[in-house]
Each structure stands twice: as structure tokens, then as C-alpha cells.
Motif scaffolding. Structure first.
Motif, mmCIF file in Angstrom:
data_model
loop_
_atom_site.group_PDB
_atom_site.id
_atom_site.type_symbol
_atom_site.label_atom_id
_atom_site.label_comp_id
_atom_site.label_asym_id
_atom_site.label_seq_id
_atom_site.Cartn_x
_atom_site.Cartn_y
_atom_site.Cartn_z
ATOM 1 N N SER A 124 -41.143 -84.545 -68.132
ATOM 2 C CA SER A 124 -41.152 -83.865 -69.428
ATOM 3 C C SER A 124 -41.807 -84.769 -70.468
ATOM 4 O O SER A 124 -41.777 -85.990 -70.348
ATOM 5 N N ALA A 126 -41.590 -85.614 -74.507
ATOM 6 C CA ALA A 126 -40.687 -85.436 -75.642
ATOM 7 C C ALA A 126 -41.336 -85.924 -76.924
ATOM 8 O O ALA A 126 -41.924 -86.998 -76.968
ATOM 9 N N GLY A 130 -34.290 -83.618 -79.625
ATOM 10 C CA GLY A 130 -33.872 -82.507 -78.782
ATOM 11 C C GLY A 130 -34.644 -82.457 -77.477
ATOM 12 O O GLY A 130 -34.063 -82.242 -76.399
ATOM 13 N N GLU A 131 -35.973 -82.636 -77.550
ATOM 14 C CA GLU A 131 -36.779 -82.632 -76.326
ATOM 15 C C GLU A 131 -36.448 -83.823 -75.445
ATOM 16 O O GLU A 131 -36.478 -83.722 -74.213
ATOM 17 N N GLU A 133 -33.457 -85.352 -75.155
ATOM 18 C CA GLU A 133 -32.194 -85.089 -74.468
ATOM 19 C C GLU A 133 -32.386 -84.079 -73.341
ATOM 20 O O GLU A 133 -31.862 -84.256 -72.230
ATOM 21 N N THR A 134 -33.165 -83.036 -73.610
ATOM 22 C CA THR A 134 -33.420 -82.019 -72.583
ATOM 23 C C THR A 134 -34.181 -82.624 -71.407
ATOM 24 O O THR A 134 -33.861 -82.366 -70.236
ATOM 25 N N GLY A 135 -35.187 -83.440 -71.702
ATOM 26 C CA GLY A 135 -35.977 -84.062 -70.654
ATOM 27 C C GLY A 135 -35.172 -85.023 -69.803
ATOM 28 O O GLY A 135 -35.331 -85.072 -68.573
ATOM 29 N N ARG A 137 -31.910 -84.885 -69.245
ATOM 30 C CA ARG A 137 -31.002 -84.106 -68.396
ATOM 31 C C ARG A 137 -31.769 -83.444 -67.249
ATOM 32 O O ARG A 137 -31.268 -83.385 -66.115
ATOM 33 N N ARG A 138 -32.965 -82.972 -67.547
ATOM 34 C CA ARG A 138 -33.751 -82.334 -66.480
ATOM 35 C C ARG A 138 -34.124 -83.338 -65.401
ATOM 36 O O ARG A 138 -34.076 -83.036 -64.207
#
Length: 289
Positions: A124, A126, A130-131, A133-135, A137-138
């Protein structure tokens, strides 16, 4: 089903009678259990020749964190990076602290990658908290260890093919150009999404420097047979080593064989050379066990 024990006969694996004798194995399996030293360990236990790096070289090339740590000891320039772990990312208490550290040491944009995957799977980009944290977790969906890297602005992506065992040689330099935000899975494997420039339009002095650095990286990670060394060329002219791929794509249209074709080694001769290198390495190592 009949089973056949592993036995020795002149330092070679004894094949079941229903299987033909194999002179040299040519691993072309990507990802975990294929290029991470697992398959190479099996072939080593079988005491049979195989193309490419051994257990150590395969394992460290596959693991982006370990590879970068080792390359840092050679003095080869690398972009900023740091490791993160699933227990940090999956903790509501620790994750904010981890993101603070990443923002302070790496900054945005940054790339989040599983430590032990290829083909841009699980990666991912970022630009915001927000991006990020999402990246993170992914990435933990694919690996318990994650690497976060500095994201350069529109770098040129350069690649060099290396061939050999103890005395490796490097090919001409190639360049990948694409219009995607980054070289993701879809861009890599969808026809027409990326262009390969061989040789790359570079000053010869830069190309020669890249070839030397590719060989340094190859030796530092204990590679053998073949590897592709990838670089990033920043807008300010600085070159960074990105990663070393111990089993690069090997189709007739892949970068690795095309680089050797442009260097004067056609595909059939390249395959023959790799088989000979495997036999040479086996001849040397089998005397030591």
C-alpha cells in the motif's frame, strides 16, 4: 501409496523407480515456499544440483527487512525504512505510537509492504495517517512482519541482471516505465501497462556504477546463479538500491532474460549457462559436506 526413503548413492538422491533421473533442478516457483529457501532446503537435503541461490541467499533476498539490514552493512545507499510487527499493528494502544514513529522517521508518502512477499502483493502507499493505519493492517494479512519505506517522488525504476556464482557479471541496465501511482500487481502483469526500456537511457558512467553496485549487493546477500537487482533513481540524481530478487521472472518477455539478450547472451545460452553454474556450485559444495 508406496514411500521411498531418502538414501545416498554417490552423494545423490535415489529417485523412485517410477520417476526419471533429474540432472539439475530449475526452481521457477515464486513467493513463500518457492524462493524463500524452503524449496532450496529440500533440494539441498536431496543432495542434487539446482539453479540459483542456496538456502541462505534465497531466504535473505526474500525477507525485505533482513536484506536491507545486510545491505546497510555494505554501505550501499538505501531509502529510509523501518520494521513493524503484527503485535504492534494489532494493538490499539501501540499502533498510534508506531504511526508517530513512522511519521517522524519516514514521513509521507511511504510504502507499506509484507516482509516476505513479492509481485507487489499486499503493498500500500500511504499519504495520511488513515492510509498508513489501513496499509499496516492490510500488510499483516500476509505476513507477521512488515516493512515501511520512504516513498520517493516519481523515481526512475532501474533493473540489472546478475549472473554467476563466485565471480558474477552484470548485464546492461533496464528501466521500467509506467503510468500507475506505483508498480503494483495489476500494472506488472497487465499487458500494455508498463514499458521496458533496454538499455535504459543513462550516462555510461551511471550504468557502470549500477552494475558494480548490483554485484556488491549480489555478493553481500550470498546470491548464486542468478538474481535481478532493482534500483531507484531519485530526481536529484541519487541512486538507491531497492531490492534483490533471487528468482526473477524468466519468461521470454521478462526483464531478466531480455537484459541478457541485450548484453549478448540469448535465452538458450542463458539457460545453458545457469545449468552449468548449478553443476559447478554443486560440485564445489558437495565436497564440503
Amino acid at each position: 501409496m508406496d514411500s521411498y526413503p531418502a538414501t545416498r548413492s554417490n552423494q545423490r538422491w535415489v529417485y523412485p523407480p517410477t520417476v526419471g533421473e533429474i540432472d539439475v533442478w530449475f526452481p521457477i516457483v515464486h513467493g513463500p515456499n518457492g524462493e524463500d529457501g524452503t524449496l532450496q532446503g529440500l533440494l539441498s537435503l536431496m543432495e542434487t544440483p539446482y539453479v540459483g541461490s542456496g538456502v541462505l541467499g534465497s531466504a535473505v533476498c526474500m525477507d525485505k527487512i533482513i536484506a536491507k539490514n545486510l545491505l546497510s552493512q555494505t554501505g550501499l545507499p538505501q531509502i529510509k525504512y523501518m520494521a513493524a510487527y503484527h503485535w504492534q499493528i494489532n494493538s490499539d494502544e501501540i499502533l498510534p505510537q508506531l504511526c508517530d514513529k513512522i511519521e517522524n522517521s519516514i514521513g509521507y508518502p511511504c510504502f507499506i509492504k509484507p516482509a516476505n512477499l513479492g509481485s507487489s502483493i499486499g503493498i500500500s502507499k500511504a499519504r495520511t495517517r488513515g492510509e498508513l493505519e489501513t496499509g499496516l493492517r492490510r500488510a499483516t494479512e500476509f505476513d507477521r512482519r512488515v516493512i515501511v519505506e520512504e516513498g520517493l517522488v516519481n523515481p526512475r525504476e532501474l533493473e540489472c541482471a546478475v549472473l554467476g556464482n563466485d565471480d558474477p557479471r552484470a548485464s546492461v541496465i533496464g528501466e521500467v516505465r509506467h503510468r500507475a501511482d506505483f508498480y503494483d500487481f495489476e500494472t506488472k502483469y497487465t499487458e500494455g501497462r508498463a514499458d521496458l526500456l533496454i538499455p535504459a537511457p543513462l550516462d555510461e558512467s551511471v550504468s557502470e556504477s549500477l552494475r558494480k553496485e548490483a554485484i556488491r549487493a549480489y555478493r553481500a546477500l550470498d546470491c548464486a546463479g542468478l538474481s535481478r537487482v532493482d534500483f531507484l533513481l531519485a530526481n536529484n540524481g541519487k541512486v538507491y538500491i531497492n531490492e534483490v530478487n533471487s528468482i526473477p521472472g524468466f519468461t521470454a518477455t521478462s526483464m531478466y532474460p531480455l537484459l541478457w539478450e541485450a548484453t549478448g547472451l540469448p535465452y538458450p545460452e542463458l539457460v545453458h549457462t545457469l545449468v552449468q553454474l548449478a553443476l559447478q556450485r554443486y560440485s564445489l559444495t558437495s565436497k564440503m559436506s
